[in-house]
Design a protein around this motif. Sequence first.
Motif, PDB file in Angstrom:
ATOM      1  N   LEU B 325       0.881  -1.169   0.000  1.00 60.48           N
ATOM      2  CA  LEU B 325       0.000   0.000   0.000  1.00 60.48           C
ATOM      3  C   LEU B 325       0.912   1.209   0.000  1.00 60.48           C
ATOM      4  CD1 LEU B 325      -3.060   0.840   0.279  1.00 60.48           C
ATOM      5  CD2 LEU B 325      -2.588   1.141   2.695  1.00 60.48           C
ATOM      6  N   ARG B 326       0.928   1.933  -1.113  1.00 56.45           N
ATOM      7  CA  ARG B 326       1.872   3.054  -1.186  1.00 56.45           C
ATOM      8  C   ARG B 326       1.131   4.353  -1.448  1.00 56.45           C
ATOM      9  NH1 ARG B 326       3.011   3.264  -6.812  1.00 56.45           N
ATOM     10  NH2 ARG B 326       1.791   1.633  -7.801  1.00 56.45           N
ATOM     11  N   SER B 327       1.760   5.449  -1.018  1.00 54.51           N
ATOM     12  CA  SER B 327       1.130   6.752  -1.175  1.00 54.51           C
ATOM     13  C   SER B 327       1.384   7.290  -2.565  1.00 54.51           C
ATOM     14  CB  SER B 327       1.696   7.732  -0.150  1.00 54.51           C
ATOM     15  OG  SER B 327       1.348   7.298   1.140  1.00 54.51           O
ATOM     16  N   VAL B 328       0.353   7.864  -3.152  1.00 52.65           N
ATOM     17  CA  VAL B 328       0.514   8.529  -4.432  1.00 52.65           C
ATOM     18  C   VAL B 328      -0.022   9.955  -4.286  1.00 52.65           C
ATOM     19  CG1 VAL B 328       0.457   6.467  -5.884  1.00 52.65           C
ATOM     20  CG2 VAL B 328      -1.679   7.534  -5.197  1.00 52.65           C
ATOM     21  N   ALA B 329       0.014  10.728  -5.343  1.00 54.68           N
ATOM     22  CA  ALA B 329      -0.372  12.140  -5.267  1.00 54.68           C
ATOM     23  C   ALA B 329      -1.818  12.316  -4.805  1.00 54.68           C
ATOM     24  CB  ALA B 329      -0.183  12.781  -6.644  1.00 54.68           C
ATOM     25  N   GLY B 330      -2.104  13.466  -4.218  1.00 57.51           N
ATOM     26  CA  GLY B 330      -3.471  13.799  -3.839  1.00 57.51           C
ATOM     27  C   GLY B 330      -3.937  13.148  -2.561  1.00 57.51           C
ATOM     28  N   GLY B 331      -3.000  12.803  -1.674  1.00 57.45           N
ATOM     29  CA  GLY B 331      -3.363  12.206  -0.402  1.00 57.45           C
ATOM     30  C   GLY B 331      -4.007  10.842  -0.560  1.00 57.45           C
ATOM     31  N   ARG B 332      -3.637  10.141  -1.630  1.00 55.45           N
ATOM     32  CA  ARG B 332      -4.253   8.847  -1.885  1.00 55.45           C
ATOM     33  C   ARG B 332      -3.247   7.728  -1.700  1.00 55.45           C
ATOM     34  NH1 ARG B 332      -7.553   9.655  -7.438  1.00 55.45           N
ATOM     35  NH2 ARG B 332      -8.301   7.602  -6.829  1.00 55.45           N
ATOM     36  N   GLN B 333      -3.775   6.561  -1.372  1.00 57.50           N
ATOM     37  CA  GLN B 333      -2.920   5.390  -1.241  1.00 57.50           C
ATOM     38  C   GLN B 333      -3.498   4.273  -2.086  1.00 57.50           C
ATOM     39  OE1 GLN B 333      -3.584   5.796   3.045  1.00 57.50           O
ATOM     40  NE2 GLN B 333      -1.576   4.860   3.274  1.00 57.50           N
ATOM     41  N   VAL B 334      -2.656   3.441  -2.647  1.00 55.74           N
ATOM     42  CA  VAL B 334      -3.154   2.353  -3.490  1.00 55.74           C
ATOM     43  C   VAL B 334      -2.219   1.150  -3.381  1.00 55.74           C
ATOM     44  CG1 VAL B 334      -2.017   3.277  -5.553  1.00 55.74           C
ATOM     45  CG2 VAL B 334      -3.995   1.779  -5.815  1.00 55.74           C
ATOM     46  N   ARG B 335      -2.813  -0.020  -3.489  1.00 54.94           N
ATOM     47  CA  ARG B 335      -2.057  -1.262  -3.412  1.00 54.94           C
ATOM     48  C   ARG B 335      -2.139  -1.962  -4.767  1.00 54.94           C
ATOM     49  NH1 ARG B 335      -0.581  -4.790   0.860  1.00 54.94           N
ATOM     50  NH2 ARG B 335      -1.698  -3.776   2.542  1.00 54.94           N
ATOM     51  N   CYS B 336      -1.420  -1.394  -5.744  1.00 56.21           N
ATOM     52  CA  CYS B 336      -1.428  -2.008  -7.077  1.00 56.21           C
ATOM     53  C   CYS B 336      -0.095  -1.664  -7.726  1.00 56.21           C
ATOM     54  CB  CYS B 336      -2.585  -1.461  -7.925  1.00 56.21           C
ATOM     55  SG  CYS B 336      -2.541  -2.016  -9.637  1.00 56.21           S
ATOM     56  N   HIS B 337       0.524  -2.666  -8.404  1.00 54.13           N
ATOM     57  CA  HIS B 337       1.816  -2.425  -9.052  1.00 54.13           C
ATOM     58  C   HIS B 337       1.698  -1.390 -10.166  1.00 54.13           C
ATOM     59  CE1 HIS B 337       3.705  -5.647  -6.922  1.00 54.13           C
ATOM     60  NE2 HIS B 337       2.880  -6.579  -7.400  1.00 54.13           N
ATOM     61  N   TYR B 338       0.509  -1.336 -10.793  1.00 56.10           N
ATOM     62  CA  TYR B 338       0.396  -0.543 -12.021  1.00 56.10           C
ATOM     63  C   TYR B 338      -0.517   0.666 -11.887  1.00 56.10           C
ATOM     64  CZ  TYR B 338       2.703  -4.641 -13.848  1.00 56.10           C
ATOM     65  OH  TYR B 338       3.603  -5.643 -14.064  1.00 56.10           O
ATOM     66  N   ALA B 339      -0.705   1.121 -10.648  1.00 57.55           N
ATOM     67  CA  ALA B 339      -1.659   2.210 -10.411  1.00 57.55           C
ATOM     68  C   ALA B 339      -1.423   3.413 -11.329  1.00 57.55           C
ATOM     69  CB  ALA B 339      -1.593   2.649  -8.957  1.00 57.55           C
ATOM     70  N   GLU B 340      -0.161   3.744 -11.602  1.00 59.01           N
ATOM     71  CA  GLU B 340       0.124   4.941 -12.390  1.00 59.01           C
ATOM     72  C   GLU B 340      -0.132   4.735 -13.867  1.00 59.01           C
ATOM     73  OE1 GLU B 340       2.073   3.913 -10.010  1.00 59.01           O
ATOM     74  OE2 GLU B 340       2.400   5.598  -8.637  1.00 59.01           O
TER      75      GLU B 340
END
Lengths: 346, 350
Positions: B325-340
Amino acid sequence: MTQTNNPLPPERLLQLDDVNVHFPMREGLVKAVNGVSYHINRGEVLGIVGESGSGKSVTARSIMRLQPKQALDAGGSIRFRRKSGEEVLISSEDRQSRTMRDLRGNEIGMIFQEPMTALSPVHTIGTQIMRTVMLHRNVSKADARARAIELLTKVQMPRPNDIVDRYPHHLSGGMRQRAMIALALACDPTLLIADEPTTALDVTTEAQILHLLKSLQQELGMAIVFITHNFGVVADIADRVAVMYLGRVVETGTVDEIFYEPKHPYTQALLRSIPKLGGQKARRLKTISGTVPDPFNVPPGCSFHPRCMRAVGGICNVTTPPEVRFPNGQISRCHFAEEFRSEAAE
Amino acid sequence: MTVASEKAEAIQDDTLISIRGAKKYFPVHGGWLRKKIGEVRAVDDITFDIKKGETFGLVGESGSGKSSIARLILRAYDLTEGEILFRRSNGSIVDITSLGDREMREIRREMQMIFQDPYSSLNPRMTILDLVGEPLTIHGVGSPSEIEDRVAELLRLVGLRPEYVSRYPHAFSGGQRQRIGIARALALNPSFIAADEAVSALDVSVAAQNINLLQDLQEQLGLTYLFITHDLGMVEHISDRIGVMYLGRLMEVGPTEEMFSNPLHPYTEALLAAVPQPDPRGNRERKRVALKGEIADAMNIPTGCPFHPRCPYADSKCKAEVPALRSVAGGRQVRCHYAESLDLTGVAAQ
């Protein structure tokens, strides 16, 4: 009702006219179904929506003649067109009559909310389907088994050859619902009654089952009476919709008419009270004031009037509204239905 | 009282509850000697914060562990691993997983729960006065006459008539019983309320009334909610931020609007696509890909990303490696290898 004497139009599969089902209770008489009329044509999906206690399930059970034993048939007619083209007056049939036993599971299939209570826990899925097939068709055991596997394949059950010998408790909720659909379709019914079939399922499983029912309905050309309290589900599956409140159908129309041009204040208010995904963010939800009255004290006149924003004293609390028919076929049971004609849903 | 001072620095000023690396495994026994034959990972490596005064929505399908999280926060279950920090009303910060029974009892004044089924969560043999007053009696707050006054006040607060105090639950409708449950939860002036499927058993028109009530109470009393539901329309309406769970793991956390209009996790996308909308034309136009397969058995969670067998975008990496579960822009977190790199479809705001 005068209509009862006329033959059904050729496309008509099932027609209910002024059906009443009452329950005598210690506390008084409950008019669970209080003058319900609706019809369904061949190959059509009719959605029945309403909150709990609106009488939607009791009506469906009286079509199957499977209403609770203490229920009283208090008038009205239910007519069904058989595969042979012949008309039967279901409402005069007894629960155990030869005709009903021949219709149930053969020409009319039924699926329920909770497959675990509807399926037998001590028989395999295959046995249950085979018994239905062998009861209604003159086929050998081997043929019935082949038919069971064919049906399980048709409902997209994974590994049908294996599942056929499994018991219901081996299956997940979604797979049990598929098994029940296979059982209901065993004898190619022309009418399927589905009573809240997806209510107990998770959204992704619900989407799969709805998709399956839609494709089976198109492939087999059967008609479905789909009972639900979920407006999203009914918008997804129904061609036409009947909205029920306290034992009455308050509005019927095509799915688009009901959702975009509702002509009964109850339908309008319900649609406004559902939060839509991706909808505008309103701080508060619009509500319907009060609660559904208890069935022993149904308000006089229009039963919705104590909760209705448009109720007019002296009319709505006195007279039961008539059916107002619109040129497009939409029917609303409201004294003021004509005034909503131009008003689109929000 | 344990004041975790070194941890206190790590908790942000606006945070009420901070759940860190929480795990809850239930052992499964079987065989002749009832030996442990496996475990159900009901909650697996969950980390998120609930901010003061916000409504945090938890969504997921059955068995995803969302109710377990509420029960862990209230310490109805003990954690297998991890910590849960709670900011008390006096400002001190405690790790509730390390507290003893007596200390926990103090904390429970500040955190309460509302249950799904208003029929089974109220004792049918107790009057409304006893039910709503019970928390006050247990915590020894006030004399009998003071309790009576407080109960009357609480009933008014939730929109019930104070004259009803001597009635029993059976005299009330489902929506009213739910309000009694809310009054009971509010009796001790909590700062945090976990609402577990609080309106799921109610009819549409009544659910809307109770949701409005919960929002009014939040404004009046400055409450913080953890709102657990499987109803995505409802969660979108009430929540400031949302966590999406699947098989005991958080797949995505973020502000409601951004997440629903632009999901970052394929499971969020699939959930949003699965919900039938009360909009027949929209349903016909929307591409609604039905998700393949079913939720995996919680005793045999798939390797790698638990969602990979059903994910339309999965590849060999997803099968092998558990995404963090990693943090990405906009105060969001996601647990996916390919979220970006994925371009996912949400529900467009109308």
